[in-house]
Design an enzyme around this catalytic site. Structure first.
Site, PDB file in Angstrom:
ATOM      1  N   ASN A   1      55.339  30.188  42.556  1.00 31.46           N
ATOM      2  CA  ASN A   1      54.643  29.512  41.460  1.00 31.46           C
ATOM      3  C   ASN A   1      55.020  30.324  40.219  1.00 31.46           C
ATOM      4  O   ASN A   1      54.275  31.179  39.771  1.00 31.46           O
ATOM      5  CB  ASN A   1      53.133  29.517  41.693  1.00 31.46           C
ATOM      6  CG  ASN A   1      52.367  28.932  40.529  1.00 31.46           C
ATOM      7  OD1 ASN A   1      52.923  28.246  39.688  1.00 31.46           O
ATOM      8  ND2 ASN A   1      51.082  29.219  40.463  1.00 31.46           N
ATOM      9  N   PRO A   2      56.220  30.073  39.684  1.00 33.03           N
ATOM     10  CA  PRO A   2      56.767  30.930  38.630  1.00 33.03           C
ATOM     11  C   PRO A   2      56.195  30.585  37.262  1.00 33.03           C
ATOM     12  O   PRO A   2      55.516  29.567  37.094  1.00 33.03           O
ATOM     13  CB  PRO A   2      58.260  30.580  38.679  1.00 33.03           C
ATOM     14  CG  PRO A   2      58.255  29.125  39.040  1.00 33.03           C
ATOM     15  CD  PRO A   2      57.099  28.940  39.996  1.00 33.03           C
TER      16      PRO A   2
ATOM     17  N   PHE B   1      47.125  36.677  37.113  1.00 27.84           N
ATOM     18  CA  PHE B   1      46.981  35.223  37.085  1.00 27.84           C
ATOM     19  C   PHE B   1      45.988  34.725  38.128  1.00 27.84           C
ATOM     20  O   PHE B   1      46.017  35.141  39.279  1.00 27.84           O
ATOM     21  CB  PHE B   1      48.356  34.588  37.313  1.00 27.84           C
ATOM     22  CG  PHE B   1      48.365  33.091  37.265  1.00 27.84           C
ATOM     23  CD1 PHE B   1      47.962  32.413  36.133  1.00 27.84           C
ATOM     24  CD2 PHE B   1      48.812  32.364  38.353  1.00 27.84           C
ATOM     25  CE1 PHE B   1      47.981  31.030  36.092  1.00 27.84           C
ATOM     26  CE2 PHE B   1      48.847  30.984  38.316  1.00 27.84           C
ATOM     27  CZ  PHE B   1      48.427  30.311  37.184  1.00 27.84           C
TER      28      PHE B   1
END
Length: 342
Positions: A235-236, A129
């Site tokens: 920051n799931p 990510f």
């Protein structure tokens, strides 16, 4: 510093990649020019190609790539002479190779294989990510609390990051707080490997422990390794599953979907984090979450009904005014406090 505004916000560039599809999609590559061209001419030429193919932020994309090839962060920082002299054959071929990747909708962060997060330059590669600008705000929020509250349990101890990706959050906190130690975990081995690589490059590996763990599947292992931490930061994956089909190609094709999809209400991983938090945090330790703007009231309602010792402190807004960050705090019950005294 690479500007962090280049189409990486979740709602405009989309979120994290689908396994098996991060390979560059085949597309017809514009032919190399027959004659010699300058850097500025190459930038203009590729900007036009990007526009014709519907690539987002065409000008910025070509600017970043030419700057990278010249060893700079931005095109504005390059000497005008470099931009107006003819490209060597080698640099022209490199430009075509990198821009062709961008033409396939590969994010420019993956194309140039690095990106800046606050004051760090991090290595980047799919499917890990890409950190967004909002997450820089999350780090600032955590730092403010840690610096203001030494000795209160949210201070100089240990931080746990759930879902570390490239290591942006943990490494940024460690860089800013020399006394801090951190643990980080991710369900993706690619993310774990990249976080470790970035830690070594930044000289922060001695204060960071990284684990390949799934906070849901490996809950017992997480609890055995991570206890009495001062702050739990995440920051799931928080996207609603129904939103996954509307992601931009840059996200859908290249970033890890497991790092994005939070289930039907986007709260699958968040609920697990909050369930485990009382067993992970030290007394008065805090949880800091980056979430979808629709989720703060849902999180408050759920935690008040399901996790007695975790108290919802407040919701913070991001720079665009959206409710983006949730802060919660662990406070031992009187019963637990008496047991500790015994």
């Amino acid at each position: 510093m690479w500007r962090t505004s280049l189409s990486v916000r979740r709602r405009c560039f989309g979120p994290k990649r689908i396994w098996g599809s991060h390979a560059v999609r085949r597309c017809s590559t514009p032919a190399l020019p027959a004659g010699r061209i300058t850097a500025l001419q190459a930038v203009d030429l590729w900007k036009q190609h990007f526009v014709e193919r519907g690539v987002t932020e065409p000008e910025e994309s070509s600017h970043y790539i030419i700057a990278y090839l010249h060893g700079a962060k931005t095109i504005q920082s390059l000497d005008r002479r470099k931009l107006t002299e003819f490209l060597s054959q080698e640099k022209m071929e490199q430009m075509w190779q990198l821009c062709t990747k961008r033409l396939s909708r590969m994010p420019v962060q993956y194309v140039i294989e690095e990106w800046d997060f606050r004051d760090l330059t991090l290595k980047m590669r799919p499917p890990v990510f890409i950190p967004r600008p909002e997450t820089e705000e999350l780090v600032e929020l955590v730092l403010t609390d840690l610096e203001r509250k030494p000795g209160t349990g949210v201070g100089t101890d240990t931080c746990l990051e759930v879902g570390c990706g490239s290591g942006a959050i943990s490494l940024s906190l460690l860089k800013s707080l020399p006394q801090l130690k951190a643990r980080a975990l991710d369900q993706s081995q690619d993310a774990v490997d990249l976080t470790r690589e970035n830690a070594v490059r930044l000289g922060l590996q001695d204060r960071l422990q990284v684990y390949h763990m799934d906070v849901i599947k490996d809950a017992e292992a997480v609890l055995s390794l991570c206890s009495s931490v001062s702050a739990l930061v995440s920051n799931p994956p928080y996207l609603f599953s129904e939103d996954m089909t509307s992601l931009e190609p840059e996200i859908f094709r290249f970033e890890d979907h497991a790092a994005l999809d939070g289930g039907k209400d986007g709260l699958k991983v968040i609920k697990q984090i909050l369930t485990l938090a009382p067993q992970i945090l030290s007394n008065h330790g805090r949880v800091y979450l980056e979430v979808d703007p629709r989720q703060p009231p849902l999180i408050r309602q759920w935690v008040e009904a399901n996790v007695e010792e975790i108290h919802y402190v407040e919701t913070r807004h991001d720079v665009t005014g959206r409710p983006r960050f949730c802060i919660l705090q662990y406070k031992k019950s009187n019963k637990d406090h008496r047991q500790d005294l015994d």
